[in-house]
Write an enzyme that holds these catalytic residues in place. Structure first.
Site, mmCIF file in Angstrom:
data_model
loop_
_atom_site.group_PDB
_atom_site.id
_atom_site.type_symbol
_atom_site.label_atom_id
_atom_site.label_comp_id
_atom_site.label_asym_id
_atom_site.label_seq_id
_atom_site.Cartn_x
_atom_site.Cartn_y
_atom_site.Cartn_z
ATOM 1 N N LYS A 80 42.226 39.598 40.100
ATOM 2 C CA LYS A 80 42.982 40.258 39.029
ATOM 3 C C LYS A 80 44.123 40.990 39.725
ATOM 4 O O LYS A 80 44.104 42.216 39.901
ATOM 5 C CB LYS A 80 42.068 41.202 38.245
ATOM 6 C CG LYS A 80 42.614 41.586 36.880
ATOM 7 C CD LYS A 80 41.533 42.232 36.032
ATOM 8 C CE LYS A 80 42.119 42.910 34.807
ATOM 9 N NZ LYS A 80 42.735 42.000 33.852
HETATM 10 N N1 PPE Z 1 42.708 36.577 31.541
HETATM 11 C C1 PPE Z 1 43.648 37.511 31.857
HETATM 12 C C2 PPE Z 1 44.958 37.055 32.387
HETATM 13 C C3 PPE Z 1 43.348 38.859 31.670
HETATM 14 O O1 PPE Z 1 44.261 39.772 31.994
HETATM 15 C C4 PPE Z 1 42.095 39.247 31.144
HETATM 16 C C5 PPE Z 1 41.761 40.687 30.922
HETATM 17 C C6 PPE Z 1 41.162 38.231 30.828
HETATM 18 C C7 PPE Z 1 41.509 36.917 31.043
HETATM 19 C C8 PPE Z 1 39.787 38.550 30.321
HETATM 20 O O2 PPE Z 1 38.990 39.121 31.340
HETATM 21 P P1 PPE Z 1 37.830 40.146 31.032
HETATM 22 O O3 PPE Z 1 38.442 41.436 30.616
HETATM 23 O O4 PPE Z 1 37.075 40.234 32.298
HETATM 24 O O5 PPE Z 1 37.014 39.549 29.940
HETATM 25 N N2 PPE Z 1 42.878 41.547 30.676
HETATM 26 C C9 PPE Z 1 42.733 42.966 30.876
HETATM 27 C C10 PPE Z 1 44.068 43.678 30.912
HETATM 28 C C11 PPE Z 1 44.751 43.928 29.633
HETATM 29 C C12 PPE Z 1 45.964 44.823 29.789
HETATM 30 O O6 PPE Z 1 46.851 44.759 28.925
HETATM 31 O O7 PPE Z 1 46.045 45.616 30.746
HETATM 32 C C13 PPE Z 1 41.732 43.552 29.898
HETATM 33 O O8 PPE Z 1 41.412 42.936 28.898
HETATM 34 O O9 PPE Z 1 41.253 44.656 30.172
#
Ligand code: PPE
Length: 304
Positions: A158
């Protein structure tokens, strides 16, 4: 964001919110090298609890490892800082943001000589994609930008730098009147949303992209478990954009976006044009888990 009461942990101390500052020559500000997490705490009958904290902390440590950044704090410390961020800021629920970045000790692309800094903040954060998104669903466009190829940026991390891609995609989508973007990978198969993973439902089967370019989402993994427990088949496969528009249901998953139904893609209605029954069922089960109302999944919660 900067003008608030509260406390932010920065490099070993809890600072008053307004004083948690960095220098203008911070390496990560110039080159985007670093990583972060996004974690939610929910209100439960026993007070606030963090959902899947261990998995998030583990992914942060993995992200740093992928970027070859040595963390000055261990997993146990990171976990307790996340709990403390909720406690110190007196939140009943909220979003926790740990961030790992390189400092202003030096500039130049090679970060050798820049120290690793760690920050943890927490604040209240409501529905990520707007007030009614979770109930009514959203409209999505396929992005003209591709999601990173895993040899451009290693996509399991991330990493901060990957979000320039997400920002381009979401701005393009919003400019064109949509709520969110759906990115394809460089081969043209469905990858993910700008900050969510994607699922489609067809003939009762729950399908997700078999892709190495999407983030390995923790909400995605949770939904996979909940769908199987509900007796549904879950399968990963290469998904094309026409399979998305022909799906009975489409939904996005993420910590911030939770489970958001998609009711339209590229001006084509998905299913009935309303959030579908599988999406609704998974939403119900998900929200029961995060609120501590599902006795079989209390292990996913860390009480504060
Ligand atoms: N793909 C991406 C690119 C992504 O940023 C997230 C989370 C996910 C998939 C889903 O991952 P998870 O949260 O583990 O289920 N994005 C984070 C950031 C959002 C933001 O605007 O800052 C979040 O959902 O916390």
């Amino acid at each position: 964001m900067q003008d608030r009461d509260g406390y932010i942990w920065l490099d070993g101390q809890w600072l008053p919110w307004r004083e948690a500052k960095v220098h203008a020559l911070t390496h990560t500000l110039h080159y985007g090298y670093g990583c972060f997490e996004g974690i939610r705490a929910y209100e439960t009958a026993n007070g606030p609890a963090i959902f899947r904290l261990d998995e998030h902390v583990r992914r942060l440590v993995d992200s740093a490892h992928i970027l070859a950044i040595d963390l000055p704090v261990d997993r146990a410390t990171l976990s307790s800082l996340c709990c403390e961020a909720i406690r110190r800021n007196e939140l009943r629920s909220g979003y926790i943001r740990p961030l790992v970045f390189l400092g202003a000790e030096k500039l130049g692309v090679d970060p050798a000589g820049a120290d690793t800094h760690v920050m943890v903040a927490a604040w209240p954060w409501g529905a990520y994609l707007g007030g009614n998104a979770i109930k009514d669903g959203i409209r999505v466009r396929v992005s003209s930008y591709a999601r990173h190829h895993p040899n451009v940026q290693m996509c399991r991390a991330k990493a901060i730098s990957t979000y320039a891609n997400s920002i381009l995609a979401v701005r393009e989508a919003r400019r064109d009147g949509y709520d969110e973007a759906l990115l394809l990978d460089t081969e043209g198969y469905v990858a993910e949303g700008s900050s969510e993973n994607v699922f489609i439902v067809r003939d009762g089967e729950v399908l997700q992209p078999e892709t190495t370019s999407a983030l390995d989402g923790i909400t995605r993994r949770t939904v996979e478990t909940l769908a199987r427990e509900a007796g549904l088949t879950v399968r990963a496969k290469r998904i094309t954009r026409d399979e998305v528009v022909c799906a009975d249901e489409v939904f996005l998953t993420g910590t911030a976006a939770e489970i958001t139904p998609v009711i339209e893609v590229d001006r084509r209605r998905i299913g009935t044009g309303q959030p579908g029954p599988v999406t609704r069922l998974l939403q119900q089960r998900y929200f029961a888990c995060v609120r501590g109302e599902d006795a079989s999944h209390t292990a996913w919660l860390t009480p504060i």
